[in-house]
Design a protein around this motif. Sequence first.
Motif, PDB file in Angstrom:
ATOM      1  N   GLU A  56      37.660  53.368   9.581  1.00 62.58           N
ATOM      2  CA  GLU A  56      38.418  52.999   8.387  1.00 62.58           C
ATOM      3  C   GLU A  56      38.839  51.533   8.436  1.00 62.58           C
ATOM      4  OE1 GLU A  56      41.640  55.713   8.321  1.00 62.58           O
ATOM      5  OE2 GLU A  56      40.416  57.439   7.701  1.00 62.58           O
ATOM      6  N   ASN A  63      37.577  48.672   5.754  1.00 64.88           N
ATOM      7  CA  ASN A  63      38.528  47.851   4.998  1.00 64.88           C
ATOM      8  C   ASN A  63      38.229  46.367   5.200  1.00 64.88           C
ATOM      9  OD1 ASN A  63      39.974  49.946   3.819  1.00 64.88           O
ATOM     10  ND2 ASN A  63      41.357  50.140   5.562  1.00 64.88           N
ATOM     11  N   THR A 115      37.086  43.632   2.332  1.00 64.63           N
ATOM     12  CA  THR A 115      37.821  42.369   2.178  1.00 64.63           C
ATOM     13  C   THR A 115      36.869  41.182   2.236  1.00 64.63           C
ATOM     14  OG1 THR A 115      39.836  43.304   3.129  1.00 64.63           O
ATOM     15  CG2 THR A 115      39.628  40.909   3.138  1.00 64.63           C
ATOM     16  N   GLU A 159      39.983  47.096  -4.962  1.00 63.79           N
ATOM     17  CA  GLU A 159      40.106  48.516  -5.249  1.00 63.79           C
ATOM     18  C   GLU A 159      39.883  48.756  -6.727  1.00 63.79           C
ATOM     19  OE1 GLU A 159      43.557  50.455  -3.836  1.00 63.79           O
ATOM     20  OE2 GLU A 159      43.546  49.467  -1.894  1.00 63.79           O
TER      21      GLU A 159
END
Length: 229
Positions: free
Chosen positions: A188, A192, A196, A202
């Motif tokens: 995870e 992420n 980025t 999102e």
Amino acid sequence: MALRVVLADDSFLVREALSHLLEGAPDIDVVAVCAGRDSLVDAIEAERPDVVLTDIRMPPGNDAEGVHIAARLRETHPEIGVVLLSQYLEPRYALELLAGGSDGRAYLIKDRVHDRDELAAAIHTTAAGGSVIDPKVVEMLVDARSRAEESPITALTHREREILGQIAQGKSNPAIAESLSLTKRAVEKHINAIFTKLQLPESENVSRRVTAALLFLADDGSAARDGRG
């Protein structure tokens, strides 16, 4: 209830091999076998299968009939999954297949489809709305994307590129963790970081996982057109 599958390939030997391979799958029923585009279209309308398992190049044009049918089904029968089989590594076809979305689509290399469980898993995944991309295709696309100038992929670490490749294969976080011997939390964290670095915000409407996978697919398509691939 068994999944209903329509199979299509212009090679008699391939049709026979695939039919035989799937005979042993208890939860898959091959309801029609076709040798070209027109007979495949007719079989789809007559049988309304759960999944279409098809070659990319078939008569009458022997070009990209399988890809075109997949695109058409996205509009006419979005509930039908499509598993495309290719004789060679052809990234532009993978790009075209996924251009309308990766859900319910799979791209596999023929000479690697010799395991009944692997093929059955791809059929089940697409029937459930998931996606499967042959690891060899993913590897080639990731490498091409990484070499491209000004590519945001170059900002990714080796581990992040590995995980991006796994995402493009349609794997879930737990499956990625198992494949790379990582904890789910570590996966995870890496994902992420990928989002980025690729500047993927999102969104409720767009899957960032799909966007990340398509990002290098799209770049590879432009690289091939520009002669960089």
